[in-house]
Design an enzyme around this catalytic site. Structure first.
Site, PDB file in Angstrom:
ATOM      1  N   ILE A 156      42.120  51.557  20.069  1.00 18.58           N
ATOM      2  CA  ILE A 156      41.355  50.331  20.307  1.00 18.58           C
ATOM      3  C   ILE A 156      40.634  50.410  21.651  1.00 18.58           C
ATOM      4  CG2 ILE A 156      41.490  47.835  20.624  1.00 18.58           C
ATOM      5  CD1 ILE A 156      43.969  47.871  18.786  1.00 18.58           C
ATOM      6  N   ARG A 237      48.590  41.580  23.543  1.00 22.71           N
ATOM      7  CA  ARG A 237      49.669  40.617  23.339  1.00 22.71           C
ATOM      8  C   ARG A 237      49.680  39.645  24.509  1.00 22.71           C
ATOM      9  NH1 ARG A 237      49.605  42.031  18.828  1.00 22.71           N
ATOM     10  NH2 ARG A 237      51.317  42.760  17.489  1.00 22.71           N
ATOM     11  N   GLU A 266      51.737  31.361  22.301  1.00 26.27           N
ATOM     12  CA  GLU A 266      50.779  31.391  21.201  1.00 26.27           C
ATOM     13  C   GLU A 266      51.385  30.683  20.004  1.00 26.27           C
ATOM     14  OE1 GLU A 266      48.839  35.012  18.698  1.00 26.27           O
ATOM     15  OE2 GLU A 266      48.568  35.147  20.880  1.00 26.27           O
ATOM     16  N   HIS A 285      43.461  34.619  18.331  1.00 27.59           N
ATOM     17  CA  HIS A 285      44.038  35.875  17.836  1.00 27.59           C
ATOM     18  C   HIS A 285      43.339  36.345  16.550  1.00 27.59           C
ATOM     19  CE1 HIS A 285      48.005  38.361  18.030  1.00 27.59           C
ATOM     20  NE2 HIS A 285      46.967  39.113  17.702  1.00 27.59           N
TER      21      HIS A 285
END
Length: 319
Positions: A156, A237, A266, A285
């Site tokens: 990523i 995260r 979250e 997210h």
């Protein structure tokens, strides 16, 4: 053989299961299962395809030690006690790689949105505040030629670095547990210490795995070492940044802005002060939320289920 699936998943994964004659049950209610509900459901099935943040801890695994395979429809696996699963002989797999471009796109979007205060300016239109032109108000910053720092230069992070190099000719620095020689060769990425990453980055984007070592690593001390013109982006995260410290760093101008696809906690409360700040952009997210990525994730998870129920090695194992 029967599989319990904790969410409705894209048809690409369902089709694979149907094609090989595997029975499955999808949890279709729009709510998370309580731990005891998940255990009860799994006891009536031979495999688990887990979507979302279900806590697959030691207690769950001991209660469901009959499972022949657990497939996560995610790249991250911090919600799974991998060591206990291995000790119990339960194969576990995830879906790495297929969501890299989608998640990198999200980080790129956040970086650009923060640099131009785009979310805040859109809210001003909704409030009827698009009026008098003030050439000194609400100015952003340009990204061309700046330094991108990547914490966790895996697939990523490399995808993001590639986009930033191509779009803005950004210099790339990174901090990893190990060197990424392929990215160094392709992108001219330069390995630096964590402190150097903090002090040299104009945009610092987080793409590492959540571990005991990375949890809370972006705290008051870390933000204090960053440039006052720096943008912090987290698409990994939420637990990797301390939210109160981030808020304080933004309020006191120790950093310039922040873009978050993950939050701590979250989901984020709708009244969170970060949502009111002009130099902050927050998304719920959505890193992998494309048809291509989610379809690919569903296929990979189904492939892990099929292999596990056959007693074959998983094509996408964890560890």
């Amino acid at each position: 053989m029967k599989v319990f699936i904790t969410r409705q998943i894209p048809e690409a994964g369902i089709r694979l299961l149907r094609d090989v004659g595997i029975e499955f049950t999808e949890h279709t209610e729009k709510r998370d299962l309580a731990p005891e509900e998940l255990v009860a459901a799994c006891k009536a099935h031979d495999a688990l395809l887990s979507v979302g943040g279900n806590k697959l801890n030691a207690d769950f695994l001991q209660a469901c030690r009959h499972l022949k395979v657990i497939a996560l429809m995610s790249a991250g696996y911090d919600n799974l006690d991998v060591a206990t699963a291995k000790a119990l002989g339960i194969p576990v797999g995830n879906t790495p790689g297929v969501l890299s471009n989608a998640t990198a796109d999200t980080a790129f979007l956040l970086m650009l949105a923060v640099s131009r205060k785009a979310f805040y300016m859109h809210k001003r239109i909704e409030k009827g505040e698009w009026g008098f032109f003030d050439p000194t108000a609400h100015l952003g910053i340009e990204l061309n030629g700046r330094t991108l720092g990547v914490f966790g230069l895996g697939s990523i992070g490399t995808a993001l670095a590639r986009k930033c190099r191509g779009a803005f000719d950004m210099e790339v620095i990174y901090h990893n547990r190990s060197r990424n020689e392929a990215a160094e060769k392709e992108l001219g990425a330069r390995y630096v210490s964590f402190d150097e990453l903090l002090s040299q980055s104009d945009v610092l984007s987080v793409h590492a795995a959540l571990t005991p070592q990375t949890e809370g690593i972006f705290n008051a001390v870390a933000f204090g070492k960053m440039k006052p013109t720096a943008i912090f982006v987290n698409a990994a995260r939420g637990s990797m940044h301390q939210e109160s410290d981030l808020l304080d760093a933004l309020r006191t101008h120790r950093i310039w802005g922040a873009g978050l696809d993950v939050t701590n906690p979250e989901p984020m409360d709708r009244n969170n002060l970060l949502l009111q700040m002009p130099n902050v952009a927050v998304l719920p997210h959505i890193g992998s939320a494309t048809e291509e990525a989610r379809g690919g994730m569903a296929r990979m998870a189904a492939e892990n289920i099929i292999a596990g129920l056959k007693g074959a090695p998983l094509p996408h194992p964890i560890g």
